[in-house]
Design an enzyme around this catalytic site. Structure first.
Site, PDB file in Angstrom:
ATOM      1  N   ALA A  18       3.102  -7.319  -0.794  1.00 31.99           N
ATOM      2  CA  ALA A  18       1.738  -7.655  -0.470  1.00 31.99           C
ATOM      3  C   ALA A  18       1.875  -7.892   1.055  1.00 31.99           C
ATOM      4  O   ALA A  18       2.408  -8.554   1.902  1.00 31.99           O
ATOM      5  CB  ALA A  18       1.239  -8.059  -1.013  1.00 31.99           C
ATOM      6  N   SER A  39       1.702  -3.061  -1.901  1.00 29.70           N
ATOM      7  CA  SER A  39       3.481  -2.823  -1.015  1.00 29.70           C
ATOM      8  C   SER A  39       2.257  -3.030   0.350  1.00 29.70           C
ATOM      9  O   SER A  39       1.673  -2.413   0.535  1.00 29.70           O
ATOM     10  CB  SER A  39       3.254  -0.389  -1.119  1.00 29.70           C
ATOM     11  OG  SER A  39       4.261  -0.569  -0.212  1.00 29.70           O
ATOM     12  N   SER A  40       3.274  -3.354   0.780  1.00 31.68           N
ATOM     13  CA  SER A  40       2.756  -3.551   1.460  1.00 31.68           C
ATOM     14  C   SER A  40       3.171  -3.225   3.134  1.00 31.68           C
ATOM     15  O   SER A  40       3.499  -1.773   3.339  1.00 31.68           O
ATOM     16  CB  SER A  40       4.319  -5.223   2.176  1.00 31.68           C
ATOM     17  OG  SER A  40       4.673  -6.086   1.877  1.00 31.68           O
ATOM     18  N   GLN A  41       2.584  -3.339   4.323  1.00 31.37           N
ATOM     19  CA  GLN A  41       2.555  -2.619   5.385  1.00 31.37           C
ATOM     20  C   GLN A  41       3.971  -2.206   5.630  1.00 31.37           C
ATOM     21  O   GLN A  41       5.052  -3.043   6.490  1.00 31.37           O
ATOM     22  CB  GLN A  41       1.566  -2.956   6.566  1.00 31.37           C
ATOM     23  CG  GLN A  41       1.486  -2.166   7.644  1.00 31.37           C
ATOM     24  CD  GLN A  41       0.874  -3.230   8.719  1.00 31.37           C
ATOM     25  OE1 GLN A  41       0.148  -4.351   8.887  1.00 31.37           O
ATOM     26  NE2 GLN A  41       0.363  -2.680   9.879  1.00 31.37           N
TER      27      GLN A  41
END
Length: 311
Positions: free
Chosen positions: A9, A75-77
């Site tokens: 995240a 899904s993370s940056q």
């Protein structure tokens, strides 16, 4: 110990099944609600497919699984993922455990660097692990993908030289430390920051927060993050990220006005001046010195403690 397991995240979200298969756009904010537009890699409509491609390559987080309106995993940056992997300081031969499989993208990067046999990624949700396994195989990677409670780690493939979590915790699970070799590094989101803990042995670890902010989905089963009180505070300090971080670190263990007095007295410290110590059953966050004047127990407060409480 409650069930746990979360996904990657980042600092926000937009929806779809995975970075590999979907992009997303947020909608409905003007009406006080948040909706999601699901976008697929194989969408037959060229404009929607172009939006998916733009979202997949954007330096922004993507919601990758939403269930009954609740964000389950994202899904993370990408730039944050890269900075976390850099901070993890992996070396040839390191064995790595990732808590929170997400789309499998992070595990693919680790497997590319270290080899499949040195990487384990874990998540509670079998749908998430199945999707991650498929994405990894499609990209040519086959690390261990395990369905299980993230708070319990994965003893099957221990000991580890590195543990990286892509979900936020309120305190450090003892299983993580116990499954590490001495000298290992644990990197995990905590209190809107990233703590890098160096493991001394199976019951002791200590380290500082990184300077960058990080907002992650909580480890599932760990309960909601503690409420951060702001009563009695002027609005201006609440606009400052370093003060909001202090409120999160000391949440429930210090009155807001006392936090403001500390923050101003200590020169408005940034995240990198804070740290965490684990000594057996005791865990606490601190400012500048683990044995100094300012320390706050990690985990849910048993009751608000008046004043500045050293551990």
């Amino acid at each position: 110990m409650g069930a746990a397991g979360a996904g990657e995240a980042g600092t926000g979200a937009a929806g779809g099944p995975s970075r590999e298969t979907a992009g997303a756009a947020k909608a409905g904010a003007a009406h006080g609600t948040v909706g999601y537009t699901r976008l697929w890699r194989d969408d037959p409509h060229p404009l929607r497919r172009a939006r998916w491609l733009a979202g997949a390559y954007a330096d922004a987080p993507l919601a990758t699984r939403v269930r009954d309106g609740e964000l389950i995993t994202s899904s993370s940056q990408p730039s944050l993922m890269a900075r976390m992997l850099q901070a993890l300081q992996v070396r040839d031969g390191d064995r790595v455990l990732e808590i929170g499989a997400g789309t499998g993208y992070n595990a693919a990067l680790l497997a590319h660097r270290l080899g499949d046999t040195h990487v384990t990624t874990l998540d509670l949700d079998p749908e998430i692990t199945e999707a991650a396994r498929n994405h990894l195989a499609a990209a040519g990677f086959r690390p261990a993908v395990v369905t299980g409670d993230g708070a319990r780690g994965c003893p099957l493939h221990a000991p580890y030289d590195r543990i990286i979590a892509t979900c936020a915790v309120a305190s450090i699970p003892s299983a993580w430390i116990g499954q590490c070799r001495p000298g290992a590094l644990i990197l995990t989101p905590l209190a809107t920051g990233l703590i890098a803990l160096r493991v001394a042995d199976a019951r002791h670890a200590e380290g500082h927060f990184l300077a960058l902010p990080a907002y992650f989905v909580p480890l599932r089963g760990s309960g909601p993050p503690p409420q951060v009180p702001t009563h009695g505070l002027p609005s201006r300090p609440l606009l400052d990220d370093s003060f909001r971080f202090l409120l999160n670190v000391a949440a429930g263990h210090m009155e807001p006005v006392e936090a403001l007095a500390l923050w101003e007295h200590e020169g408005r410290p940034g995240r990198e001046r804070y740290g965490v110590t684990v000594r057996g059953e005791r865990q606490w966050a601190w400012l500048d010195d683990p044995e100094g004047a300012y320390g706050w127990p990690l985990g849910p407060p048993s009751g608000l403690q008046p004043g500045l409480q050293p551990c």
